[in-house]
Enzyme design. Structure first.
Site, PDB file in Angstrom:
ATOM      1  N   GLY A 292      -4.460  41.291  43.147  1.00 31.17           N
ATOM      2  CA  GLY A 292      -4.374  41.239  44.674  1.00 31.17           C
ATOM      3  C   GLY A 292      -4.508  39.933  45.110  1.00 31.17           C
ATOM      4  O   GLY A 292      -4.864  39.723  46.241  1.00 31.17           O
ATOM      5  N   ASP A 293      -4.377  38.859  44.194  1.00 29.71           N
ATOM      6  CA  ASP A 293      -4.552  37.680  44.758  1.00 29.71           C
ATOM      7  C   ASP A 293      -3.698  36.577  43.931  1.00 29.71           C
ATOM      8  O   ASP A 293      -2.509  37.032  43.728  1.00 29.71           O
ATOM      9  CB  ASP A 293      -6.171  37.168  44.567  1.00 29.71           C
ATOM     10  N   ASP A 294      -4.172  35.680  43.730  1.00 33.42           N
ATOM     11  CA  ASP A 294      -3.366  34.588  42.912  1.00 33.42           C
ATOM     12  C   ASP A 294      -2.942  35.064  41.299  1.00 33.42           C
ATOM     13  O   ASP A 294      -4.065  35.011  40.797  1.00 33.42           O
ATOM     14  CB  ASP A 294      -3.788  33.014  42.936  1.00 33.42           C
TER      15      ASP A 294
END
Ligand SMILES: *[C@@H]1O[C@H](CO)[C@@H](O)[C@H](O)[C@H]1NC(C)=O
Ligand SMILES: *[C@@H]1O[C@H](CO)[C@@H](O)[C@H](O)[C@H]1NC(C)=O
Ligand SMILES: *[C@@H]1O[C@H](CO)[C@@H](O)[C@H](O)[C@H]1NC(C)=O
Ligand SMILES: *[C@@H]1O[C@H](CO)[C@@H](O)[C@H](O)[C@H]1NC(C)=O
Ligand SMILES: *[C@@H]1O[C@H](CO)[C@@H](O)[C@H](O)[C@H]1NC(C)=O
Ligand SMILES: *[C@@H]1O[C@H](CO)[C@@H](O)[C@H](O)[C@H]1NC(C)=O
Ligand SMILES: *[C@@H]1O[C@H](CO)[C@@H](O)[C@H](O)[C@H]1NC(C)=O
Ligand SMILES: *[C@@H]1O[C@H](CO)[C@@H](O)[C@H](O)[C@H]1NC(C)=O
Ligand SMILES: *[C@@H]1O[C@H](CO)[C@@H](O)[C@H](O)[C@H]1NC(C)=O
Ligand SMILES: *[C@@H]1O[C@H](CO)[C@@H](O)[C@H](O)[C@H]1NC(C)=O
Length: 425
Positions: free
Chosen positions: A230-232
């Site tokens: 849910g991020d990089d």
């Protein structure tokens, strides 16, 4: 070309370790339900982690304390999972994790250090992070970067290491970090942070579950990665040089980041020679997780420090140069290619002095959710030089004309139209 040859040479050197005969062999099997495997794992690593070989049989190893493996001229075959007990309050106590990754004061529960080693999990073993317990907890507690949530798998001060066909299930926080290391190959990495609690379907309850953050490391190769987060999916942080990335699948989250850079006023962040090819960035079904923000994006803080790390910062210099991102497919990205230098800034902040130059984007395809498919907004204090595009063909919604925006870009070439759009993407 120089970059690739260098990496392949080191890969060959590392692979030759497979053929080595080790003097010691340690074999382990899980002790079974209710038992604690931490002691037997530490004993085996002490016995065979240097000039030896370890074979972990299949099953779950119950790990209840922080652990460092100092591997020297050794090989680990991991056919099972190191299962890190999901005791949140225990791990959040700083005494119970390591702080070997300097940036943002991140915590680690499992650290690999040493040189000339292979860890091969054969696509059937790795780490069980039990992230669901953590993600659920943080739906009702404040979450901040650097607050002590542990990185699942940390390589620190490694030289000549190979991580092969490794799986990390449900990372609570960042999946991987490589820091202060050189000549490291990760060939085959799977990370999957997917919320399975229906109460949170359709939201992103897995922020900060980055695939990997690279920091202060030279000659790292990441090949055949499959990251759900849910991020990089990949964050290239300060002093990453000669990074090679190929066959990288990114599912959900923010995309592939360069940054953030310039967070520490007293440290310059240098990112030089990064070659990435065959990147696939896929949007997840929106009932699972609604994010697919960028394909590739670059971000720096301003030249004014606003607050202090880990959550605030700015004022750091440095540069990012000689980056190639080719054969990139983006699926319904919000902003396929983006660069901004205003992270953490306010209207009164001095524009960043960290400069981006020599960036090439070759053979991009797929779809964007907005017409603005290129949004490169460089700092007035460090205009971007030499931004090149070749076959950049990301489709816009409903066949609208693609919009390209370039701010403070001194030389750009290769787009199908002028890079003069204005306004927010
Ligand atoms: C792990 O070990 C602890 C003892 O340290 C024990 O209480 C716990 O039940 C074990 N967990 C599993 C999943 O076996
Ligand atoms: C960490 O360990 C130190 C030294 O043993 C102790 O004084 C301190 O209270 C511990 N901190 C926490 C949060 O448990
Ligand atoms: C990630 O985990 C979810 C939940 O278990 C599963 O549905 C999904 O297929 C997994 N993704 C991949 C790429 O294996
Ligand atoms: C590109 O990456 C995908 C996913 O990792 C892989 O299946 C495919 O074989 C790669 N293509 C090439 C040309 O290497
Ligand atoms: C840079 O500043 C950070 C705090 O922001 C500090 O922890 C670190 O030790 C400093 N590093 C150097 C090299 O001065
Ligand atoms: C990066 O390297 C430069 C030059 O060696 C050094 O001055 C700077 O402090 C380093 N930055 C970090 C984040 O370590
Ligand atoms: C362009 O990239 C795609 C993957 O995104 C790949 O399938 C295709 O072969 C590439 N085309 C060329 C000409 O390299
Ligand atoms: C950018 O590329 C040019 C031409 O290849 C080279 O001369 C220059 O040194 C590069 N800039 C940086 C910062 O590496
Ligand atoms: C594209 O068309 C769909 C369906 O008509 C509409 O919902 C959407 O807003 C349009 N997107 C843009 C960017 O115009
Ligand atoms: C960008 O340039 C094109 C061609 O010169 C022109 O038609 C268009 O109006 C310009 N767009 C903006 C927002 O200035």
């Amino acid at each position: 070309m120089k970059l690739k040859v260098g990496l392949l040479t080191s890969l060959t050197t590392i692979l030759s370790l497979f053929a080595r005969a080790y003097s010691k062999l340690c074999t382990l099997v899980p002790l079974g339900p209710g038992q604690d495997d931490t002691d037997q794992v530490e004993v085996a690593i002490a016995e065979c982690g240097q000039y030896g070989e370890l074979v972990f049989g299949s099953g779950d190893y119950n790990i209840t304390r922080k652990m460092t493996w100092n591997l020297v001229a050794s090989r680990v075959d991991l056919y099972g999972y190191l299962n890190f007990v999901p005791d949140i309050q225990y791990w959040l106590n700083p005494n119970n994790t390591y702080r070997v990754v300097f940036i943002q004061n991140q915590a680690s529960w499992f650290v690999i250090t040493g040189h000339d080693f292979t860890i091969d999990a054969h696509g059937v073993g790795g780490i069980q992070g039990n992230g669901q317990t953590w993600w659920t907890y943080y739906t009702t507690h404040t979450r901040e970067g650097g607050n002590g949530r542990p990185i699942a798998f940390t390589l620190s001060h490694v030289a000549r290491g190979l991580i092969k066909d490794f799986r990390i299930e449900a990372q609570p926080f960042w999946c991987n970090t490589v820091a202060d290391s050189e000549d490291v190959v990760y060939d085959g990495m799977y990370c999957n942070a997917t919320n399975t609690n229906p109460a949170y379907f359709g939201q992103n309850v897995v922020p900060n579950t980055d695939g990997i953050d690279t920091y202060r490391s030279n000659r790292v190769a990441l090949t055949n990665w499959d990251i759900t987060c849910g991020d990089d999916c990949l964050a290239v942080k300060g002093n990453t040089t000669n990074l090679y990335v190929a066959n990288y699948v990114c599912r959900g989250g923010n995309g592939i980041a360069f940054g953030s850079l310039g967070q520490y006023a007293n440290l310059s962040d240098i990112v030089d020679h990064v070659e990435m090819q065959n990147l696939t960035l896929l949007r997840l079904p929106s009932n699972i997780q609604p994010n697919m923000v960028s394909g590739v994006y670059f971000k720096s803080w301003t030249a004014t420090a606003n607050g202090v790390p880990p959550t605030g910062g700015g004022g750091g210099g440095g540069y990012v140069s000689n980056v190639v991102a080719k054969d990139v497919y983006v699926d319904q990205a919000l902003a396929p290619l983006r660069l901004y230098q205003t992270n953490g800034g306010t209207s009164g902040s001095t524009a960043s002095y960290l400069q981006f130059s020599n960036l090439s984007f070759v053979n991009w395809s797929g779809t964007s959710l907005q017409s603005k498919v290129v949004d490169i907004e460089c700092s007035a204090n460090a205009p971007c030089a030499n931004i090149q595009f070749f076959n950049f063909n990301v489709a816009t919604p409903n066949g609208t004309a693609p919009e390209y925006e370039c701010v403070n870009v001194v030389s750009e070439s290769g787009l199908s139209g002028p890079c003069n759009a204005t306004g927010s993407a």
